[in-house]
Design a protein around this motif. Structure first.
Motif, short mmCIF file in Angstrom:
data_model
loop_
_atom_site.label_atom_id
_atom_site.label_comp_id
_atom_site.label_asym_id
_atom_site.label_seq_id
_atom_site.Cartn_x
_atom_site.Cartn_y
_atom_site.Cartn_z
N MET A 123 -6.58 14.22 -5.45
CA MET A 123 -6.36 14.56 -4.07
C MET A 123 -5.44 15.78 -4.03
N ASP A 124 -5.82 16.76 -3.20
CA ASP A 124 -4.97 17.95 -3.14
C ASP A 124 -3.72 17.68 -2.31
N ASN A 125 -2.73 18.55 -2.47
CA ASN A 125 -1.42 18.35 -1.87
C ASN A 125 -1.47 18.26 -0.34
N GLU A 126 -2.25 19.12 0.30
CA GLU A 126 -2.35 19.10 1.76
C GLU A 126 -2.97 17.79 2.25
N ALA A 127 -4.01 17.34 1.58
CA ALA A 127 -4.66 16.08 1.96
C ALA A 127 -3.71 14.90 1.78
N LEU A 128 -2.91 14.92 0.71
CA LEU A 128 -1.95 13.85 0.47
C LEU A 128 -0.89 13.82 1.57
N HIS A 129 -0.37 14.98 1.95
CA HIS A 129 0.60 15.05 3.05
C HIS A 129 0.00 14.51 4.34
N THR A 130 -1.23 14.88 4.63
CA THR A 130 -1.89 14.42 5.85
C THR A 130 -2.09 12.91 5.83
N LEU A 131 -2.57 12.38 4.72
CA LEU A 131 -2.80 10.94 4.59
C LEU A 131 -1.50 10.16 4.79
N ILE A 132 -0.45 10.59 4.12
CA ILE A 132 0.83 9.88 4.22
C ILE A 132 1.40 10.00 5.61
N ALA A 133 1.27 11.16 6.25
CA ALA A 133 1.74 11.32 7.63
C ALA A 133 1.03 10.34 8.56
N HIS A 134 -0.27 10.18 8.40
CA HIS A 134 -1.04 9.22 9.22
C HIS A 134 -0.58 7.79 8.96
N LYS A 135 -0.33 7.46 7.71
CA LYS A 135 0.11 6.10 7.38
C LYS A 135 1.51 5.82 7.93
N LEU A 136 2.35 6.83 7.98
CA LEU A 136 3.66 6.66 8.60
C LEU A 136 3.52 6.45 10.11
N GLN A 137 2.64 7.20 10.72
CA GLN A 137 2.45 7.12 12.17
C GLN A 137 1.86 5.78 12.59
N ASP A 138 0.94 5.25 11.81
CA ASP A 138 0.31 3.99 12.23
C ASP A 138 0.96 2.75 11.61
N GLY A 139 2.05 2.94 10.86
CA GLY A 139 2.81 1.80 10.36
C GLY A 139 2.37 1.24 9.02
N ARG A 140 1.41 1.88 8.37
CA ARG A 140 0.99 1.38 7.05
C ARG A 140 2.00 1.71 5.96
N LEU A 141 2.86 2.69 6.21
CA LEU A 141 3.98 3.00 5.33
C LEU A 141 5.25 2.96 6.18
N PRO A 142 6.35 2.49 5.61
CA PRO A 142 7.59 2.36 6.38
C PRO A 142 8.21 3.73 6.67
N ARG A 143 8.83 3.81 7.85
CA ARG A 143 9.55 5.03 8.23
C ARG A 143 11.00 4.98 7.79
N ASN A 144 11.50 3.78 7.53
CA ASN A 144 12.89 3.67 7.10
C ASN A 144 13.02 4.05 5.63
N SER A 145 14.22 4.43 5.24
CA SER A 145 14.43 4.86 3.87
C SER A 145 14.36 3.68 2.90
N ALA A 146 14.18 4.02 1.66
CA ALA A 146 14.23 3.03 0.59
C ALA A 146 15.51 3.31 -0.19
N PRO A 147 16.61 2.64 0.16
CA PRO A 147 17.88 2.97 -0.47
C PRO A 147 17.94 2.66 -1.96
N ARG A 148 17.11 1.80 -2.41
CA ARG A 148 17.03 1.49 -3.85
C ARG A 148 15.58 1.56 -4.27
N VAL A 149 15.38 2.33 -5.31
CA VAL A 149 14.03 2.43 -5.87
C VAL A 149 14.11 2.21 -7.37
N TYR A 150 13.02 1.78 -7.91
CA TYR A 150 12.92 1.50 -9.33
C TYR A 150 11.71 2.25 -9.86
N GLY A 151 11.80 2.77 -11.05
CA GLY A 151 10.68 3.50 -11.62
C GLY A 151 10.34 2.99 -13.01
#
Length: 82
Positions: free
Chosen positions: A1-29
């Protein structure tokens, strides 16, 4: 997936609630294990870095899991909405 498409997809998921808008203060990798990325919906393979955040994905009841690149884009798009 190209960078522009990824930004668009994630923006849509943030807008419709499929991804959280709040920060993730702790992350694990760590290496992926074939889990599905909550952002791009592609598998996170063993040779890729998986980021798991404690901010709960909307309606999922589990921590979100993202490719490292998807996490960076999510963070960028989330901050635009703040």
């Amino acid at each position: 997936m190209d960078n522009e498409a990824l930004h668009t997809l994630i923006a849509h998921k943030l807008q419709d609630g499929r991804l959280p808008r709040n920060s993730a203060p702790r992350v694990y990798g760590g290496p992926g294990n074939g889990e599905t990325c909550d952002a791009c919906e592609l598998p996170i393979m063993k040779e890729q870095m998986a980021i798991q955040g404690i901010a709960l994905a909307a309606g999922g009841g589990r921590p979100m899991q993202l490719h490292a690149t998807c996490f960076q884009v999510w963070e960028s798009e989330r901050r635009k909405l703040a």
